[in-house]
Design an enzyme around this catalytic site. Structure first.
Site, PDB file in Angstrom:
ATOM      1  N   CYS A   1      38.092  11.984  -8.609  1.00  0.00           N
ATOM      2  CA  CYS A   1      38.860  11.562  -7.439  1.00  0.00           C
ATOM      3  C   CYS A   1      40.140  10.789  -7.769  1.00  0.00           C
ATOM      4  O   CYS A   1      41.184  11.089  -7.180  1.00  0.00           O
ATOM      5  CB  CYS A   1      38.009  10.830  -6.406  1.00  0.00           C
TER       6      CYS A   1
ATOM      7  N   ARG B   1      29.522  10.922 -18.110  1.00  0.00           N
ATOM      8  CA  ARG B   1      28.806   9.716 -17.698  1.00  0.00           C
ATOM      9  C   ARG B   1      27.732   9.438 -18.726  1.00  0.00           C
ATOM     10  O   ARG B   1      27.008  10.353 -19.116  1.00  0.00           O
ATOM     11  CB  ARG B   1      28.176   9.915 -16.313  1.00  0.00           C
TER      12      ARG B   1
ATOM     13  N   GLN C   1      32.009  19.367 -12.396  1.00  0.00           N
ATOM     14  CA  GLN C   1      31.791  19.388 -10.953  1.00  0.00           C
ATOM     15  C   GLN C   1      32.654  20.472 -10.323  1.00  0.00           C
ATOM     16  O   GLN C   1      33.796  20.668 -10.736  1.00  0.00           O
ATOM     17  CB  GLN C   1      32.194  18.041 -10.346  1.00  0.00           C
TER      18      GLN C   1
ATOM     19  N   ASP D   1      34.477  20.403  -7.859  1.00  0.00           N
ATOM     20  CA  ASP D   1      34.926  19.277  -7.056  1.00  0.00           C
ATOM     21  C   ASP D   1      36.112  19.637  -6.169  1.00  0.00           C
ATOM     22  O   ASP D   1      36.879  20.543  -6.482  1.00  0.00           O
ATOM     23  CB  ASP D   1      35.359  18.163  -8.018  1.00  0.00           C
TER      24      ASP D   1
ATOM     25  N   HIS E   1      38.837  17.370  -3.218  1.00  0.00           N
ATOM     26  CA  HIS E   1      39.102  16.209  -2.366  1.00  0.00           C
ATOM     27  C   HIS E   1      40.029  16.635  -1.255  1.00  0.00           C
ATOM     28  O   HIS E   1      41.072  17.235  -1.506  1.00  0.00           O
ATOM     29  CB  HIS E   1      39.676  15.066  -3.200  1.00  0.00           C
TER      30      HIS E   1
ATOM     31  N   LYS F   1      27.330   9.837   2.977  1.00  0.00           N
ATOM     32  CA  LYS F   1      27.468  11.221   2.524  1.00  0.00           C
ATOM     33  C   LYS F   1      26.355  12.104   3.074  1.00  0.00           C
ATOM     34  O   LYS F   1      25.320  11.615   3.542  1.00  0.00           O
ATOM     35  CB  LYS F   1      27.484  11.287   0.999  1.00  0.00           C
TER      36      LYS F   1
ATOM     37  N   HIS G   1      35.156  13.922  -0.091  1.00  0.00           N
ATOM     38  CA  HIS G   1      34.792  14.425  -1.420  1.00  0.00           C
ATOM     39  C   HIS G   1      33.718  15.481  -1.187  1.00  0.00           C
ATOM     40  O   HIS G   1      32.794  15.229  -0.423  1.00  0.00           O
ATOM     41  CB  HIS G   1      34.157  13.353  -2.298  1.00  0.00           C
TER      42      HIS G   1
END
Length: 656
Positions: A351, A380, A398, A400, A402, A485, A531
């Site tokens: 992000c 991570r 991910q 991902d 945004h 979420k 997200h």
RNA sequence: GCCGAUGUAGCUCAAUGGUCGAGCAACGGUUUUGUAAACCGUCGGUUGCGGGUUCGAGUCCCGCCAUCGGCUCCA
């Protein structure tokens, strides 16, 4: 006079001042009385012999393994029997807590010596004795003071704590105990109940494992030993359960990942870091292509961002302090020319980078929504004990994106995101899913942002899933620190639940990064962020897909879609020609030209779970055909190559 | 990170403290095959790593690493 209403609406009347569910069962029929093990009294699960003194609705619970109430009684009671057995073999044990589970039961206990697998057999022998004795579970109650005195006298701090907690919830109520037999004479335990009528009703059981578990699930508390077990009403059901576990093991993605050549993990690279082998990479490429197609359709813009970022970025976002312990250490360096110090972090999420793309130029309300998508690889540092195959790793990608939008675009954007998640599930055959609406924990201080915005965000999420008719439930305390979420949980074909995609609503990060757009009023406004990641991570999602399909991917995902098997060396040339035709049409085809007999080639292809096996020999060569056999062992007979190719291409194109 | 278990050939598994074996795979040869394993042979190991006990350690002890089952955590 007590009037009992039965599930079918019929009413039965009893003249005695106090009756039990057992009396009700006897009044209905001797067979039911024999099978009865408990009852739902006004919807609440109770002992079969619990007193009933007023009119009530009663459902008799019988010993059936397809009834969750019956299993609850069985497994809860079996946990007691196990605790009694352990107490008699390890007298110094301090019992803590022993509930039934959806799939068995456990008992947490404190013991100086660990219970080991070698001890299971003698515990089971002792349990079998208790069950054979067929002793009644006898409930009795004590007033709070007396109960606490009794427990304190026994010197078990866990049980005292349990009783205090019960009293905090329901002040002044009596505390119940269950003796397996006669109170004062036989073994007993502080317990809310309910239980089976007698120990003899436990048909088949097994101690399955032992593990450490923290008291109250709190890592700062004492670690106890948790002994797990399973129980059924019959031995046949226990055996069937064992077979189900075996079947689940055979579709374990770690096993199949090796057998099918999908991925590997090398200790020389590092644990929790996935190496995608060519066949696994093929599956991933197909998944990415599928998503890219959807992204384009839905107006997303693809972006690329680097794997590291200045640590200040994550300090601004608030992630760094919050997740300091689960990140790889930063890279510190000195700029050669200026001598300035800089500190970089392997990015733990995408992000902040996407935010900088948004912030790279002034934005107008006319530009919104802006949807930035990236297959972004993040790192991570997960705790070592957490790592597992592809499903829990330290480096993952991910799917991902945004979304930056105006407040009044939020709802429509959420809808389209949820719609995309559901489309992904449908395509991949996850028909059973649940949406978890993950909200703040009341009274916690871990959340950033203003309460008013949180309330608004939570209301919007609730409303969207409700209006879209998505099956959902709410979970307090599951929200991210920056916003609530929607987490999507799916059940795979053998009923295991997995957490996949997520959609998160965020008013906090735009604030922290001072994001703006110019509104129609020519004044700056703050955008809202969403997200979202329908797969979550490609590693985890692929792992789940392997298990879901047991390695037999649908044809569009299969690393090898068809394999040509030559009957003998004489037909290798023809086989090669067929493979060439298939590949020219974009099909992933291979040739097995070895000198084994056809049976061996078929076996090998079946084990590799290749969707189509194409046998070529004299007949096929002559006819310009292939003898088609599917992975499901259907024999489609000889089919002209062109006809087969047409059918196969359609199957792949439609992702059937 | 914590509790417990496990670690022997590429894979699946053997080996009372006394020379680490087998099947499959790989490789070589024979065979030229019709729908879930042809036959013969060859190669393959510092028994996860490092210490210790012992005349002698895959086996016993200690430390580390990895994996597995849980717990805790999961932006």
């Amino acid at each position: 006079m007590i009037t009992i209403t039965l599930p079918n609406g019929a009413k039965k009347q009893f003249t005695a001042p106090t009756i039990t569910a057992f009396d009700v069962a006897k009044a209905i029929g001797p067979r039911l009385a024999q099978d009865a093990i408990g009852a739902l009294i006004n919807g609440e699960l109770r002992d079969l012999h619990a007193p009933i003194q007023a009119d009530a609705a009663v459902t008799i619970v019988t010993a059936r393994s397809d009834d969750t109430h019956a299993l609850y009684l069985l497994r809860h009671s079996c946990a007691h029997v196990m605790a009694e057995a352990i107490t008699s073999l390890f007298p110094s044990v301090k019992l803590a807590y022993g509930p039934p589970l959806e799939d068995g039961f456990y008992y947490d206990l404190e013991l100086a010596e660990p219970i080991r697998q070698e001890d299971f057999a003698r515990v089971e022998t002792e349990m079998a004795r208790i069950i054979a004795a067929d002793r009644p579970f006898t409930r009795y109650e004590l007033p709070p003071d007396e109960a606490l005195r009794k427990l304190e006298h026994q010197g078990n701090p866990y049980k005292v704590d349990n009783a205090r907690r019960a009293l905090r919830q329901n002040p002044g109520t009596a505390i119940s105990f269950y003796a397996t037999g006669q109170p004062g004479k036989d073994w007993e335990d502080l317990c809310r109940g309910p239980h089976l009528p007698t120990t003899g009703r436990i048909g088949a059981f097994k101690i399955t494992s032992v593990a450490g578990a923290y008291w109250h699930g709190d890592a700062s508390q004492q670690q106890l030993q948790r002994v797990y077990g399973i129980a059924f009403f019959s031995a046949a059901e226990l055996t069937a359960h064992g077979q189900r576990l075996q079947a689940a093991k055979e579709r374990d993605h770690r096993l199949l990942g090796r057998q099918l050549g999908l991925f590997t993990i090398s200790p020389l690279v590092g644990s929790g870091l996935i190496l995608w082998l060519p066949k696994g990479a093929m599956v991933r490429q197909e998944l990415e292509a599928f998503l890219l197609q959807e992204l384009t359709r839905r107006g997303y813009s693809a972006v690329y961002t680097p794997h590291i970022g200045n640590v200040n970025l994550y300090k601004t976002s608030g992630h760094y302090p919050y997740y300091k312990d689960s990140q790889f250490p930063t890279i510190k360096m000195k700029e050669r020319d200026s001598g300035d110090e800089a500190e970089y972090l392997l990015k733990p999420m995408n992000c902040p980078h996407h935010i900088q793309i948004y912030a790279a130029e002034p934005r107008s309300y006319r530009d919104l929504p802006i949807r930035l998508a990236e297959f972004g690889t993040v790192y991570r540092f997960e705790q070592s004990g957490e790592l597992a195959g592809m499903t829990r790793v330290r480096g993952f990608t991910q799917d991902d994106a945004h979304l930056f939008c105006t407040p009044d675009q939020v709802e429509a954007e959420l809808r389209s995101t949820v719609d995309m998640v559901l489309h992904v599930f449908r395509t991949l055959g996850f028909t059973e899913y649940q949406c978890r609406v993950s909200l703040r924990a009341p009274g916690s201080d871990k959340y950033a942002g203003e309460a008013a915005l949180w309330n608004q965000a939570e209301t919007t999420l609730r409303q969207v899933v409700r209006e879209m008719g998505v099956p959902h439930h709410e979970a307090l305390g599951e929200a991210a620190f920056y916003g609530p979420k929607l987490d999507f949980l799916v059940k795979d074909v053998i009923g295991r639940q997995w957490q996949l995609g997520t959609v998160q609503l965020d008013y906090v990060l735009p604030e922290r990064f001072q994001l703006e757009y110019i509104g129609a009023d020519n004044a700056p406004h703050r955008p809202v962020m969403i997200h979202r990641a329908p797969f979550g991570s490609l590693e985890r999602f692929t792992g789940i897909l392997i298990e879901h399909f047991a390695g037999a991917f649908p044809t569009w995902l299969s690393p090898v879609q068809a394999i040509v098997l030559s009957i003998s060396e004489k037909f290798v040339d023809y086989g090669r020609q067929v493979v060439g035709q298939l590949r020219a049409a974009g099909v992933r085809a291979e040739l097995d030209s070895g000198d084994e007999k056809i049976g061996a080639k078929i076996r090998r292809a079946r084990i590799q779970k290749i969707p189509y096996l194409l046998v070529v020999g004299a007949k096929e060569q002559q006819a310009g055909a292939v003898a088609v056999r599917t992975r499901q062992d259907e024999d489609l007979g000889a089919v002209p190559v062109a006809a087969f190719l047409e059918k196969l291409s359609a199957e792949i194109r439609t992702r059937a």
